[in-house]
Scaffold this motif. Structure first.
Motif, PDB file in Angstrom:
ATOM      1  N   HIS A 228       0.833  -1.199   0.000  1.00 45.48           N
ATOM      2  CA  HIS A 228       0.000   0.000   0.000  1.00 45.48           C
ATOM      3  C   HIS A 228       0.873   1.256   0.000  1.00 45.48           C
ATOM      4  N   LYS A 229       0.333   2.338  -0.522  1.00 45.95           N
ATOM      5  CA  LYS A 229       1.082   3.600  -0.564  1.00 45.95           C
ATOM      6  C   LYS A 229       1.413   4.135   0.825  1.00 45.95           C
ATOM      7  N   ASP A 230       0.649   3.747   1.850  1.00 44.67           N
ATOM      8  CA  ASP A 230       0.910   4.203   3.214  1.00 44.67           C
ATOM      9  C   ASP A 230       2.070   3.469   3.881  1.00 44.67           C
ATOM     10  N   MET A 231       2.500   2.356   3.318  1.00 45.50           N
ATOM     11  CA  MET A 231       3.429   1.475   4.020  1.00 45.50           C
ATOM     12  C   MET A 231       4.746   2.136   4.435  1.00 45.50           C
ATOM     13  N   PRO A 232       5.346   3.023   3.643  1.00 41.04           N
ATOM     14  CA  PRO A 232       6.642   3.591   4.056  1.00 41.04           C
ATOM     15  C   PRO A 232       6.610   4.317   5.394  1.00 41.04           C
ATOM     16  N   TYR A 233       5.450   4.877   5.775  1.00 43.01           N
ATOM     17  CA  TYR A 233       5.375   5.594   7.042  1.00 43.01           C
ATOM     18  C   TYR A 233       4.302   5.015   7.967  1.00 43.01           C
ATOM     19  N   LEU A 234       3.881   3.788   7.713  1.00 47.37           N
ATOM     20  CA  LEU A 234       2.795   3.189   8.497  1.00 47.37           C
ATOM     21  C   LEU A 234       3.287   2.686   9.844  1.00 47.37           C
TER      22      LEU A 234
END
Length: 340
Positions: free
Chosen positions: A287-293
């Protein structure tokens, strides 16, 4: 299920005398522990558990309220009011980091042993949203009020409207405007929601959650914190769970409700939290949120067992009981910030 688990399931922990409440204040500590494994932890009732370092002060106020004979609902309100009023806590209440329009918007919910609950979302201008959520529970036939309606209700109940944007938070917002890049960094006071769970001396559960939400969010955004079943859930026959971190990921998985359901099926609080974090990871790894999730859960069950688990390192929670006082604990986690 191991024989030890069966024993704990069957054991009936005795009530604690009110005189024992003083232990939490006397033994307060900032020490952290990070066990290599996650054994089942059991605390003598009453037990308070809350997210992040500011949970220590909140726990103390909750403990004192319980000691004074207040209900679990009132005790949680008093505890969470401490974080809401502290301008140094930049992710909750007064002084919370604003949205991208410079507005401090607040979400909160509270739930009791009877599954009665109250919630407010997108509330502006009221320092103590958890207190408004409690009034929603007590004075209305509804569960959630939002936006202008929540503000109107708060004013009708005697709450005072005030400016919640402190000079420090306004300065941080203006600095952000220079690049206007939305990228939450959960573990450095961008969105450290405070969630609190209580099991009282009689074994009854209460939970609460309050936040100013993700900094620099779109105006009108609501996270998981005011949503019963996402940011907070309890079943007085089973246990309670609460979340912190990026609310969108918690909402997508009905996180706290799922933790409680897994405890209903026999998992320990720690095992249940870990299982749902793994589920969130599997659903978001591309998901696009994964880098800062980042997502973390805390949980307690009716036996007085407690635990927590997070997606990435950096999450901690405050625990308060009569035996070991008020202290910070650092749960296990799935991955570091360098992992993908």
């Amino acid at each position: 299920m191991s024989s030890r688990r069966k024993f704990i399931k069957k054991a009936a922990l005795g009530s604690v005398a009110l005189s024992a409440f003083s232990a939490c204040g006397v033994q307060a500590s900032n020490a952290t522990t990070a066990p290599k494994e996650a054994p089942i932890k059991t605390a003598k009732k009453p037990l308070i558990i809350s997210t992040w370092n500011h949970g220590l002060a909140a726990n103390q106020a909750t403990w004192e309220a319980l000691n004074a004979g207040k209900s679990g609902l009132t005790a949680i309100e008093k505890g969470l009011n401490i974080s809401e009023a502290d301008p140094k806590v930049r992710s909750v209440g007064y002084g919370g980091l604003p949205d991208r329009e410079g507005k401090v918007t607040l979400d909160a919910c509270i739930m009791d042993q009877n599954s009665d609950c109250g919630s407010v979302s997108f509330l502006q201008g009221i320092k103590h949203p958890i207190s408004v959520a409690k009034k929603v529970l007590e004075e209305t036939p509804h569960v959630m009020l939002s936006g202008q309606g929540a503000l109107n209700f708060a004013l009708s109940q005697g709450f005072k409207e005030e400016n919640l944007l402190t000079p420090e938070s306004e300065k941080a917002w203006k600095n952000w405007l220079e690049k206007s890049k939305y990228q939450p960094v959960i573990n450095i006071e961008n969105h450290d929601t405070i969630s609190m769970l209580v099991i009282d001396k009689d074994g009854n559960l209460t939970g609460g959650c309050t936040t100013s939400g993700a900094a620099w969010k779109m105006h009108g955004r609501v996270g998981d914190s005011p949503i019963i079943g996402s940011g907070l859930f309890l079943d007085n026959e089973v246990g309670a769970a609460a979340a912190t971190g990026l609310g969108e990921a918690v909402i997508r998985t009905a996180g706290s409700a799922m933790v409680v359901e897994l405890m209903r099926q026999g998992l320990s609080p720690n095992e249940a939290c870990k299982t749902i974090v793994e589920r969130i990871y599997n659903k978001h790894k591309n998901h696009k949120d994964m880098p800062y999730l980042q997502v973390g859960f805390i949980a307690i069950n009716k036996q007085g067992e407690y635990g927590g688990y997070s997606l990435r390192g950096g999450f901690n929670f405050a625990v308060c009981d009569a035996d070991n006082g008020n202290r910070m604990e650092k749960p296990d986690f799935k991955m570091t910030w360098k992992d993908k």
